[in-house]
Design a protein around this motif. Sequence first.
Motif, mmCIF file in Angstrom:
data_model
loop_
_atom_site.group_PDB
_atom_site.id
_atom_site.type_symbol
_atom_site.label_atom_id
_atom_site.label_comp_id
_atom_site.label_asym_id
_atom_site.label_seq_id
_atom_site.Cartn_x
_atom_site.Cartn_y
_atom_site.Cartn_z
ATOM 1 N N GLY A 4 1.746 12.071 2.844
ATOM 2 C CA GLY A 4 1.178 12.966 2.818
ATOM 3 C C GLY A 4 1.442 14.115 3.684
ATOM 4 N N PRO A 39 0.542 6.165 4.238
ATOM 5 C CA PRO A 39 -0.149 7.516 4.288
ATOM 6 C C PRO A 39 0.697 8.416 5.018
ATOM 7 C CG PRO A 39 -1.468 5.799 5.533
ATOM 8 C CD PRO A 39 0.055 4.979 4.887
ATOM 9 N N GLU A 40 1.748 8.229 5.446
ATOM 10 C CA GLU A 40 2.752 9.288 5.878
ATOM 11 C C GLU A 40 3.241 10.110 4.693
ATOM 12 O OE1 GLU A 40 2.599 5.870 8.835
ATOM 13 O OE2 GLU A 40 2.797 6.042 6.643
ATOM 14 N N PRO A 90 -4.459 6.511 0.015
ATOM 15 C CA PRO A 90 -4.651 7.262 1.281
ATOM 16 C C PRO A 90 -5.309 8.828 1.212
ATOM 17 C CG PRO A 90 -2.332 7.064 0.753
ATOM 18 C CD PRO A 90 -2.953 6.220 -0.256
ATOM 19 N N GLU A 91 -6.177 9.024 1.826
ATOM 20 C CA GLU A 91 -6.854 10.320 2.047
ATOM 21 C C GLU A 91 -5.707 11.313 2.440
ATOM 22 O OE1 GLU A 91 -10.629 11.231 3.597
ATOM 23 O OE2 GLU A 91 -11.684 9.351 2.231
ATOM 24 N N THR A 92 -4.598 10.905 2.937
ATOM 25 C CA THR A 92 -3.679 12.018 3.343
ATOM 26 C C THR A 92 -3.016 12.726 2.212
ATOM 27 O OG1 THR A 92 -1.876 10.063 3.664
ATOM 28 C CG2 THR A 92 -3.061 10.905 5.575
ATOM 29 N N THR A 112 0.938 -1.425 -0.077
ATOM 30 C CA THR A 112 0.002 0.035 -0.228
ATOM 31 C C THR A 112 1.007 1.396 -0.137
ATOM 32 O OG1 THR A 112 -0.016 -0.121 2.453
ATOM 33 C CG2 THR A 112 -1.997 -1.271 1.182
#
Length: 282
Positions: free
Chosen positions: A194, A191-192, A213-215, A188
């Motif tokens: 972002g 998320p970081e 990721p939404e981030t 994946t």
Amino acid sequence: HITHNCFANYNYSDFATNTATRPSQNITTNETGSPIVNPTEDSRVSLFMRKFEDEVLQRDAKFNDLGSEDPRYLALDWILNNDQMNLGLDSMNLNQRYVLALIAFSLDSKAWGAIEEGSVIGNKEVDGKSTWLSSIDECSWYNVSCTGGLVTGIQLDEYSLIGEIPAEISRLDHVDSISLRKNCLYGTLPPELGELPLKYLGLAENAFSGFIPETLFNLTSVEYVFLSFQNGNRWNCTRSRGGIVDIYYSHGDQAQGANLGLQGKILGDKISNLSSLRTISI
């Protein structure tokens, strides 16, 4: 602009065998393979572990919970026992050097090991730049860009890199450009990502899966995002110790079935957060 797609004579295997995968003289492992520190041997080890745990490691990771072949542990071992820079705890670039070492240990490739095939690791030079894990300033490592001694960019397209991007890449606080296109990267998207001040994110033509990721909508400075062609690709990458990874399959493993690519909605209302965006390819 928006596009959309459906879908070193230095042998790294020897390096991994002879230095990285063995326990160091200062770090030992318990019967489960997790590293432990004997405080009577070297308090320096404990201090470095604590610093990286406090400032670099993500998702509440602790070295004592990691196996001895975990890339985060291998990077620590390299910093403490193999890196001739011998940086101190107060060094400005200690954290970024550790993160770059972690990336090197996380992403395997035959290209890491043979200079004639375009190595980017070991104590050699390629195109006038020193290769990764050289014992000189990391700003001189191959295709690492810096400004004022701080890492601002990584560009390793088409190096047959295999593995997952470590979440700790987010601790390269000044990186505004990451380009790892057309490799064999899977898993994946962290998320970081972002958390970085990115202007360019190039991860197309790999084998990432799961939800976007939404981030990534926090990347208010990003101008170019390339995430396309994450499934249906039919090329292979070769591991440094042999063995083929076919990214048509999830994690390059035929037993896990075909990789389904990235999922999720990125062209909804939140895309307006990307106020600097010029091009996105998904």
